[in-house]
Design an enzyme around this catalytic site. Structure first.
Site, PDB file in Angstrom:
ATOM      1  N   ARG A 224      97.302   3.472  72.921  1.00  0.00           N
ATOM      2  CA  ARG A 224      96.406   3.119  71.830  1.00  0.00           C
ATOM      3  C   ARG A 224      97.238   2.906  70.568  1.00  0.00           C
ATOM      4  NH1 ARG A 224      93.418   1.630  74.829  1.00  0.00           N
ATOM      5  NH2 ARG A 224      91.268   2.207  75.295  1.00  0.00           N
ATOM      6  N   GLU A 253      92.776  -4.608  65.578  1.00  0.00           N
ATOM      7  CA  GLU A 253      92.896  -5.727  66.508  1.00  0.00           C
ATOM      8  C   GLU A 253      91.745  -6.705  66.281  1.00  0.00           C
ATOM      9  OE1 GLU A 253      93.255  -4.375  70.545  1.00  0.00           O
ATOM     10  OE2 GLU A 253      95.046  -3.183  70.142  1.00  0.00           O
ATOM     11  N   HIS A 272      97.224  -7.110  73.219  1.00  0.00           N
ATOM     12  CA  HIS A 272      96.438  -6.180  74.058  1.00  0.00           C
ATOM     13  C   HIS A 272      96.094  -6.833  75.401  1.00  0.00           C
ATOM     14  CE1 HIS A 272      93.527  -2.517  73.787  1.00  0.00           C
ATOM     15  NE2 HIS A 272      94.027  -2.642  75.004  1.00  0.00           N
TER      16      HIS A 272
END
Length: 315
Positions: A224, A253, A272
């Site tokens: 994370r 993000e 990601h």
């Protein structure tokens, strides 16, 4: 017995739930309408696992679903004190992303060891520049996060000849405890972050820890974004305290275009994507259908999250 209502917090493309036709009353919602729809749902499928709508809507009035499933490994985006204290069962997508993320980490390790980013830069510029690269076999890695993803990373790195130590929340056979992390990091060529986000892990990779790494070492985060103090990592790279890093997750993000991380030397930024291979959404949908069939039959659900810890226990 009335047909259960399955509420789906939507994201495109929608999940394939055809096998549940006639067995569930499937309704769809966006984030704005979630609070209004929650009291009428028996089951909530958080298909939009980037949304914080559940965390914001859950404390409202009325009954709540008996079961919440998120199509992600992490649950920090939906957990709030009211959900944690409730009798609602929470499950996650444990098992879908393990090997893809492990392969992605191995690709990053090889890319950095073999200086592939600069090779591609030189090719675009038509520059012939011979260099020596680093041998991966015989190196040392520490993987932080002893869940299925961390264990898959260990197996994959060992296949490359890397001696790998695994660090988890509690020490046990084959797993080091948090008290060993500093010692292991100071000797490692590769530090891989694959831990869940909890109050204990938030900001764990800070200036102190980057400062204890070897100047030749590299850092990878596929856990994370909030596990890493980004400014401290940027400083460590700029001052060459460490040789390189790769981030696939970020506190915000998408990473904003004006983020200084885009320009940090020897940092690989990816959006990601480490666990997302061709067909991954279909796998997530099929997994949920299997879980629904277990729930419908009254069988114990797999992948049940400990809502206080923030992950599936037992590993």
């Amino acid at each position: 017995m009335p047909t259960p209502t399955l509420l789906v917090l939507d994201a495109e493309p929608l999940p394939r739930l055809g096998r549940l036709t006639g067995r569930a009353l499937i309704e769809h919602t966006d984030a704005a309408a979630l609070a209004e729809r929650l009291p009428h749902a028996d089951v909530l499928l958080v298909w939009d696992f980037t949304s914080h709508a559940v965390r914001e809507a859950w404390p409202g009035e009325g009954p709540r679903p008996r079961w919440v499933h998120t199509a992600s490994a992490g649950v920090d985006h939906l957990m709030c004190p009211e959900l944690a204290a409730s009798g609602t069962v929470v499950t996650n997508a444990r098992g879908i992303f393990d090997q893809p993320i492990a392969e992605y980490v191995a690709a990053l390790v090889l890319a950095m060891a073999k200086d592939l980013p600069r090779t591609l830069d030189f090719q675009r510029e038509r520059i012939w520049r011979h260099r020596e690269s680093q041998k991966v076999t015989g190196g040392r890695a520490v993987v932080v996060g002893s869940g299925p993803i961390g264990r898959a990373i260990v197996r994959t790195l060992k296949a490359l000849g890397v001696t790998t130590a695994l660090v988890g929340r509690t020490p046990r056979t084959g797993v080091h405890g948090p008290g060993d992390l500093d010692r292991l990091m100071s000797r490692a060529d590769w530090v891989i972050s694959a831990a869940p986000l909890t109050e204990q892990t938030r900001g764990m990779f800070d200036a102190r820890r980057f400062g204890m790494m070897q100047p030749s070492a590299r850092f990878v985060n596929v856990g994370r974004g909030q596990l890493v103090v980004a400014d401290a990592l940027a400083e460590a790279l700029a001052k060459r305290w460490i040789a390189g890093a790769a981030l696939d997750v970020f506190e915000a993000e998408p990473l904003p275009p004006d983020s200084p991380l885009w320009q940090v030397p020897n940092l690989i930024v990816s959006p990601h994507m480490s666990g997302d291979t061709a067909g991954w959404r279909d796998e997530l949908g099929a997994q949920f259908v299997e879980l629904y069939e277990a729930w419908e039959a009254g069988r114990p659900l797999p992948n049940v999250v400990d809502k206080q810890r923030g992950y599936v226990p037992g590993h």
